[in-house]
Design an enzyme around this catalytic site. Structure first.
Site, PDB file in Angstrom:
ATOM      1  CB  VAL A  11      -0.958  -0.015   1.215  1.00  0.00           C
ATOM      2  CG1 VAL A  11      -1.609   1.344   1.417  1.00  0.00           C
ATOM      3  CG2 VAL A  11      -2.029  -1.083   1.028  1.00  0.00           C
ATOM      4  CG  ASP A  30      10.108  -0.502   4.845  1.00  0.00           C
ATOM      5  OD1 ASP A  30       8.941  -0.646   4.414  1.00  0.00           O
ATOM      6  OD2 ASP A  30      10.665  -1.341   5.576  1.00  0.00           O
ATOM      7  CB  THR A  86      -2.800  -4.093  10.511  1.00  0.00           C
ATOM      8  OG1 THR A  86      -3.516  -4.136   9.262  1.00  0.00           O
ATOM      9  CG2 THR A  86      -2.426  -2.666  10.802  1.00  0.00           C
ATOM     10  CD  GLU A 151      -5.299   2.880  -0.930  1.00  0.00           C
ATOM     11  OE1 GLU A 151      -4.720   3.904  -0.609  1.00  0.00           O
ATOM     12  OE2 GLU A 151      -6.160   2.848  -1.842  1.00  0.00           O
ATOM     13  CG  PHE A 152     -11.347   1.532  -0.690  1.00  0.00           C
ATOM     14  CD1 PHE A 152     -11.939   0.735   0.294  1.00  0.00           C
ATOM     15  CD2 PHE A 152     -11.387   2.907  -0.527  1.00  0.00           C
ATOM     16  CE1 PHE A 152     -12.570   1.305   1.398  1.00  0.00           C
ATOM     17  CE2 PHE A 152     -12.012   3.492   0.570  1.00  0.00           C
ATOM     18  CZ  PHE A 152     -12.608   2.696   1.536  1.00  0.00           C
ATOM     19  CB  ALA A 255     -19.092 -19.168  -8.838  1.00  0.00           C
ATOM     20  CB  CYS A 263      -7.407  -7.586   1.896  1.00  0.00           C
ATOM     21  SG  CYS A 263      -5.917  -6.756   1.341  1.00  0.00           S
ATOM     22  NE  ARG A 333       0.329 -11.415   1.926  1.00  0.00           N
ATOM     23  CZ  ARG A 333       0.479 -10.107   2.130  1.00  0.00           C
ATOM     24  NH1 ARG A 333       0.496  -9.641   3.369  1.00  0.00           N
ATOM     25  NH2 ARG A 333       0.622  -9.278   1.118  1.00  0.00           N
TER      26      ARG A 333
HETATM   27  C1  UGA Z   1      -9.365  -6.499  -1.825  1.00  0.00           C
HETATM   28  C2  UGA Z   1     -10.408  -5.425  -2.195  1.00  0.00           C
HETATM   29  O1  UGA Z   1     -11.009  -5.742  -3.436  1.00  0.00           O
HETATM   30  C3  UGA Z   1      -9.759  -4.043  -2.271  1.00  0.00           C
HETATM   31  O2  UGA Z   1     -10.746  -3.051  -2.506  1.00  0.00           O
HETATM   32  C4  UGA Z   1      -9.055  -3.741  -0.940  1.00  0.00           C
HETATM   33  O3  UGA Z   1      -8.388  -2.508  -0.973  1.00  0.00           O
HETATM   34  C5  UGA Z   1      -8.042  -4.831  -0.666  1.00  0.00           C
HETATM   35  O4  UGA Z   1      -8.710  -6.102  -0.611  1.00  0.00           O
HETATM   36  C6  UGA Z   1      -7.387  -4.510   0.653  1.00  0.00           C
HETATM   37  O5  UGA Z   1      -8.083  -4.490   1.684  1.00  0.00           O
HETATM   38  O6  UGA Z   1      -6.215  -4.138   0.669  1.00  0.00           O
HETATM   39  P1  UGA Z   1      -7.516  -7.878  -3.183  1.00  0.00           P
HETATM   40  O7  UGA Z   1      -7.392  -8.710  -1.951  1.00  0.00           O
HETATM   41  O8  UGA Z   1      -6.274  -7.374  -3.825  1.00  0.00           O
HETATM   42  O9  UGA Z   1      -8.421  -6.574  -2.889  1.00  0.00           O
HETATM   43  O10 UGA Z   1      -8.236  -8.745  -4.288  1.00  0.00           O
HETATM   44  P2  UGA Z   1      -9.684  -8.891  -4.916  1.00  0.00           P
HETATM   45  O11 UGA Z   1      -9.606  -8.598  -6.353  1.00  0.00           O
HETATM   46  O12 UGA Z   1     -10.697  -8.178  -4.136  1.00  0.00           O
HETATM   47  O13 UGA Z   1      -9.898 -10.456  -4.769  1.00  0.00           O
HETATM   48  C7  UGA Z   1      -9.941 -11.094  -3.498  1.00  0.00           C
HETATM   49  C8  UGA Z   1     -10.277 -12.553  -3.637  1.00  0.00           C
HETATM   50  O14 UGA Z   1     -11.639 -12.730  -4.037  1.00  0.00           O
HETATM   51  C9  UGA Z   1      -9.446 -13.307  -4.677  1.00  0.00           C
HETATM   52  O15 UGA Z   1      -9.099 -14.566  -4.146  1.00  0.00           O
HETATM   53  C10 UGA Z   1     -10.375 -13.437  -5.863  1.00  0.00           C
HETATM   54  O16 UGA Z   1     -10.087 -14.546  -6.672  1.00  0.00           O
HETATM   55  C11 UGA Z   1     -11.708 -13.592  -5.149  1.00  0.00           C
HETATM   56  N1  UGA Z   1     -12.868 -13.204  -5.977  1.00  0.00           N
HETATM   57  C12 UGA Z   1     -13.062 -11.898  -6.327  1.00  0.00           C
HETATM   58  C13 UGA Z   1     -13.778 -14.162  -6.383  1.00  0.00           C
HETATM   59  O17 UGA Z   1     -13.626 -15.370  -6.069  1.00  0.00           O
HETATM   60  N2  UGA Z   1     -14.863 -13.769  -7.109  1.00  0.00           N
HETATM   61  C14 UGA Z   1     -15.073 -12.489  -7.463  1.00  0.00           C
HETATM   62  O18 UGA Z   1     -16.107 -12.218  -8.119  1.00  0.00           O
HETATM   63  C15 UGA Z   1     -14.149 -11.525  -7.068  1.00  0.00           C
END
Ligand code: UGA
Length: 436
Positions: A11, A30, A86, A151-152, A255, A263, A333
């Site tokens: 981030v 860092d 965290t 952060e998103f 799915a 996260c 992770r």
């Molecule tokens: C997620 C959030 O989408 C971000 O907005 C947030 O900032 C971030 O966590 C965080 O808290 O730092 P991220 O973990 O990078 O982002 O990845 P995602 O794209 O959200 O995917 C997360 C998991 O859900 C993956 O394993 C993905 O394969 C799965 N997923 C996602 C599905 O199985 N189906 C979906 O339709 C979407």
């Protein structure tokens, strides 16, 4: 404006590089000297598309620099971001805030100018209060405010997400701090990205509520997929059909083998802990965590079924394509692939695997799994090929080649990236998620 970013992990580094690209003067700090040395040499500690180029161009333009010296890094900065990890505290799932508090104490000790201290790390409700207390205790003798700015970013799409956010959330009750933060985000503001100002506590909760809600959406569609398999419906159509309702929306309804990453698993657990502490249980999130955990091993059993059941599967060989929790990252992770490989190994199945970026991090997490140099290396001699992560490289596999290399033409597609009729027409047994 000068901005200091304490913590140059995922981030911190992405945000720092993007702020510099907006024209701010950014110092990324860092504690890890090896990381800072590599960054100075242009070597990124993580794999994120476009990051190396963005860092490189901003370093060259003199807007982005790196240091291990916090006192030097924060000197003159109007906004000091805390973007350290965290992680889940070992044993209980609470977020471990020791890094955040240590930074707050150090910033308090060295702060010499008026500044807004901004927590970007994902922190439970009330953390800002404690950061403020720590800073006050250090008595820096200058005006400061503590704001929350969650952060998103999604891994693999982080730079795009940073530059075109759905919204920017800033939690502070102090007007002057709002002005500083508006200045920080002015380029996005001019681009019409909405900024939502809230209280600090609301902002802290928004982050967890957003991630938990997305985890709910994914888990919901995963359960619908299981139901589709039983009743002969197609989850892709169900997903499309409900997603066209604007109140539901089409995103995060794919799915698959369950969510992983750095996260959702950690943040849902931490939210449960907060809910427990405040005696306001969130039963839906509790269920989501349990269902998602169970799903990962269930996907391993799905592969075993495709091999003909437990008896038949023993001694057979499976190729896993994709190990990271999602494509375009090297992050392993809580990746579903770990539980899937484990379930297969427990059933006496040999596992060979390939991932375009995740092999180094995967190796220590998957003892006994044969890591191969490419997809076809893993496929050679396999009784079934399983797509775990939807990397682009697996979207156009050479089916004729698979037929000659593999022992049997069996494809288990846990991400539904292929058309069932087309794959079957090529003579394959094809199993996917939630489709007839
Ligand atoms: C997620 C959030 O989408 C971000 O907005 C947030 O900032 C971030 O966590 C965080 O808290 O730092 P991220 O973990 O990078 O982002 O990845 P995602 O794209 O959200 O995917 C997360 C998991 O859900 C993956 O394993 C993905 O394969 C799965 N997923 C996602 C599905 O199985 N189906 C979906 O339709 C979407």
């Amino acid at each position: 404006m000068k901005i200091a970013m304490v913590g140059s992990g995922y981030v911190g580094l992405v945000s720092g590089a993007c702020f510099a690209d907006f024209g701010h003067d950014v110092v990324c700090i860092d504690k890890d000297p090896a990381k800072i040395e590599s960054l100075k040499a242009g070597i990124m500690p993580i794999y994120e598309p476009g990051l190396a180029e963005l860092v490189g161009s901003n370093v060259k333009a003199g807007r982005l620099s790196f240091t291990t010296d916090l006192a030097e890094g924060i000197a003159g900065a109007s906004a000091i971001f805390i973007a350290v990890g965290t992680p889940s505290r070992r044993g209980d799932g609470h977020a471990d805030l020791s890094f955040v508090y240590a930074v707050a104490a150090e910033v308090g000790e060295h702060l010499r100018q008026e500044a807004v201290i901004v927590t970007k790390s994902t922190v439970p409700v009330g953390t800002g209060d404690e950061v403020e207390r720590i800073l006050t205790e250090a008595n820096p003798g200058v005006r400061f405010a503590v704001a929350s700015n969650p952060e998103f970013l999604r891994e693999g799409a982080a730079i795009g997400d940073f530059k075109h956010p759905d919204r920017i959330v800033i939690g502070t009750d102090e007007e002057w701090a709002r002005q500083v933060m508006t200045e920080v985000y002015r380029p996005l503001f001019l681009n019409k990205s909405p900024i939502l100002f809230t209280s600090r506590r609301s902002s802290e909760l928004i982050k967890y509520a957003a991630n938990a809600f997305l985890a709910v959406k994914i888990t919901f569609i995963n359960e619908m997929a299981d139901l589709c398999e039983k009743v002969g419906a197609d989850v892709q159509d169900v997903s499309r059909g409900i997603g066209m309702d604007n109140r539901i929306g089409p995103k995060f309804l794919h799915a698959g083998p369950g969510y992983g990453g750095s996260c959702f698993p950690k943040d849902t657990l931490a939210l449960l802990k907060t809910a427990e502490d405040y005696e306001a249980p969130t039963r839906i999130v509790e269920a989501v965590v349990k269902v998602n955990d169970a799903r990962k091993r269930a996907m391993g059993r799905k592969v075993i079924e495709a091999l003909g059941g437990a008896e038949e599967a023993r001694g057979k060989r499976v190729a896993l394509l994709g190990l990271t929790f999602k494509p375009n990252t090297d992050d392993m992770r809580d990746s579903p692939s770990i539980a899937i490989a484990q379930t297969l190994q427990d059933a006496g199945v040999e596992v060979a695997a390939y991932d375009p970026e995740g092999m180094d991090l995967a190796k220590p997490l998957m003892p006994g799994v044969e890591m191969c140099a490419n997809a076809y290396g893993a496929i050679e001699g396999a009784d079934a090929v399983t797509i775990v992560t939807e990397w682009d490289a697996f979207r156009a596999l050479d089916f004729a080649r698979i037929k000659t290399l593999a022992k049997a033409p069996v494809l288990v597609d846990l991400r539904n990236i292929y058309d069932p009729a087309e794959v079957r027409a090529k003579g394959f047994t094809y199993v996917s998620v939630g489709r007839p």
